[in-house]
Design an enzyme around this catalytic site. Structure first.
Site, PDB file in Angstrom:
ATOM      1  CE  LYS A 170      15.910  31.766  62.754  1.00  0.00           C
ATOM      2  NZ  LYS A 170      14.334  31.796  63.817  1.00  0.00           N
ATOM      3  CE  LYS A 214      10.267  42.009  60.112  1.00  0.00           C
ATOM      4  NZ  LYS A 214       8.816  42.522  60.676  1.00  0.00           N
ATOM      5  CG  ASP A 215      13.775  34.848  65.278  1.00  0.00           C
ATOM      6  OD1 ASP A 215      14.429  34.942  66.474  1.00  0.00           O
ATOM      7  OD2 ASP A 215      13.467  33.912  64.821  1.00  0.00           O
ATOM      8  NE  ARG A 216      18.348  37.853  72.468  1.00  0.00           N
ATOM      9  CZ  ARG A 216      18.693  37.300  73.415  1.00  0.00           C
ATOM     10  NH1 ARG A 216      17.748  36.728  74.022  1.00  0.00           N
ATOM     11  NH2 ARG A 216      19.728  37.603  73.807  1.00  0.00           N
ATOM     12  CG  HIS A 217      18.168  33.423  68.278  1.00  0.00           C
ATOM     13  ND1 HIS A 217      19.174  33.785  69.363  1.00  0.00           N
ATOM     14  CD2 HIS A 217      17.037  33.158  68.925  1.00  0.00           C
ATOM     15  CE1 HIS A 217      18.602  33.641  70.394  1.00  0.00           C
ATOM     16  NE2 HIS A 217      17.419  33.271  70.376  1.00  0.00           N
TER      17      HIS A 217
END
Length: 342
Positions: free
Chosen positions: A22, A80-83
Site C-alpha cells: 500500500k 472496501k479499504d480506503r488505501h
C-alpha cells in the site's frame, strides 16, 4: 485481560521475505466478484464504481446526499479499504421515473462511475461470490526460489483463514473495549456490533492457531464440522472415512472452526473437545457473547487459492488471487513477508 491479536502461528514457517504494501493505492487493487447480475429493471439503481482514497461508508453517504435519499436507502455488499483502488457495486432506492439524479454531475473525489443499471432488490451486505486482488509488494527482499516454493505450496494446500489484525483495532483495542462493554460500559449500536465481531474473530483465530500448531488445520478430525467455501452450509462427521478424506484433499469441503455464541448443540469428538479446551481460557469473552445473545456459527479454517499467480521482479513481488467473502488478503501476505501493514 491481555490478548495478542498479531502473533498467530504460521502454516508455512516464519517468512524470511520483507516488503512494503500500500505504498500507492494501485498497489492494492480489489474488485468485487458479484453473486448475481443486475436485471436491468427495478426500483433500485445499481452503480458500479471505482474509488481511490475513499472508504465505502463515505461514498455511500455522498451518494445518498446527491440522490436526496436516506442513508438506509443505499446498499453495498462489503466494506472496501480506503488505501486501495477498489471496484464495487452500490444500490440506491429510486422508485419511479421522476426526479432521477444525473449521476454524471455527481463529483466525489477519487470516485469514477463505470456502469449504471437497475435491479429489483437492494444490494445486501455479504451478497458476494468473493473479491479479486492484484497486489504489489515494493522494496521486496527475499530468496526468489524459496518464495516460489512457498507460493506453490500455498496454491496447492491453501492458507489458514485467519481474521486479519485490522478486525481487532489498533493493538487489539476492540477486544479491550468489548470487555468494558461486557462490564456495563455504554456503547453505540455500531460499536457494539464491531466489538462483538472482534471477540468472535479473536476466539476463532485462537482455535485455528491451535490446529495450525497441531498441523491438522486442513485435515478432518473426529467430530469435525465440514463446510463449503462458497456457502455458509456445513455438516458434522463422526469419523473421517476415506470418502471424507478425499473430499477434503480435493478442497471440496474444509474443516471449520466455531464462531462462538449460544448453541443448543453439544458435540463430542476430538474437534469439539479441542475447541472447548481453547475457549476455556477466555471465560470473560465467551460469557460476554452469550449474555449479548449471539448465536453460534461456523467458519472454514482453510481457504483455497487455486487461481493464485505471481511475478517476481527485482525488488517487487506481484500477486493475483481471489478470496471468498470475509477472508483477508493479509492472511496470505503474512505467510510471505514479515509484518505487513494493513
Amino acid at each position: 485481560m491481555t490478548v495478542n491479536t498479531t502473533d498467530w502461528p504460521y502454516v508455512y514457517g516464519k517468512p524470511s521475505g520483507q516488503g512494503l504494501i500500500k505504498q500507492h493505492p494501485k498497489d492494492f487493487i480489489v474488485e468485487e466478484i458479484a453473486s448475481f447480475e443486475p436485471s436491468g429493471t427495478g426500483e433500485h439503481q445499481f452503480i458500479w464504481l471505482e474509488k481511490e482514497g475513499q472508504n465505502t461508508e463515505f461514498v455511500a453517504k455522498q451518494l445518498a446526499r446527491f440522490a436526496n435519499v436516506k442513508p438506509r436507502d443505499i446498499g453495498y455488499a462489503g466494506l472496501k479499504d480506503r488505501h486501495a483502488l477498489t471496484r464495487q457495486w452500490f444500490s440506491v432506492w429510486l422508485p419511479g421515473a421522476l426526479n432521477q439524479p444525473d449521476w454524471t454531475q455527481c463529483n466525489i473525489p477519487g470516485v469514477r462511475f463505470v456502469q449504471i443499471t437497475r435491479h429489483a432488490r437492494k444490494l445486501k451486505t455479504g451478497v458476494l461470490s468473493g473479491n479479486r486482488f492484484q497486489l504489489t509488494i515494493r522494496d521486496w527482499q527475499g530468496d526468489k526460489a524459496e518464495t516460489e516454493v512457498r507460493l506453490l505450496a500455498i496454491k496447492q494446500h491453501g492458507m489458514a483463514n485467519y481474521f486479519g489484525e485490522q478486525r481487532f483495532g489498533h493493538e487489539g483495542q476492540n477486544i479491550s473495549k468489548a470487555l468494558l462493554m461486557f462490564n456495563g460500559a455504554k456503547t453505540s449500536k455500531t460499536d457494539r456490533s464491531l466489538y462483538l465481531s472482534a471477540v468472535r474473530a479473536f476466539l476463532f483465530n485462537q482455535v485455528l492457531a491451535r490446529r495450525v500448531l497441531e498441523q491438522n488445520w486442513n485435515q478432518p478430525l473426529p467430530g469435525d464440522c465440514l463446510g463449503f467455501a462458497d456457502s455458509h452450509s456445513w455438516f458434522r462427521i463422526e469419523q473421517p472415512d476415506a470418502t471424507i478424506q478425499q473430499r477434503v484433499a480435493n478442497h471440496e469441503v474444509h474443516p471449520t472452526g466455531l464462531l462462538f455464541g449460544k448453541s443448543s448443540h453439544v458435540y463430542s469428538g476430538v474437534a469439539p473437545e479441542l475447541e472447548a479446551d481453547v475457549l476455556a481460557h477466555y471465560p470473560e469473552l465467551t460469557q460476554g457473547l452469550i449474555d449479548c445473545g449471539l448465536e453460534a456459527d461456523r467458519r472454514v479454517l482453510r481457504v483455497s487459492l487455486a487461481d493464485l499467480t505471481w511475478q517476481i521482479e527485482p525488488n517487487v513481488l506481484h500477486l493475483c488471487f481471489s478470496l471468498p467473502p470475509g477472508s483477508y488478503a493479509t492472511a496470505l501476505l503474512r505467510e510471505l513477508i514479515a509484518t505487513p501493514r494493513a
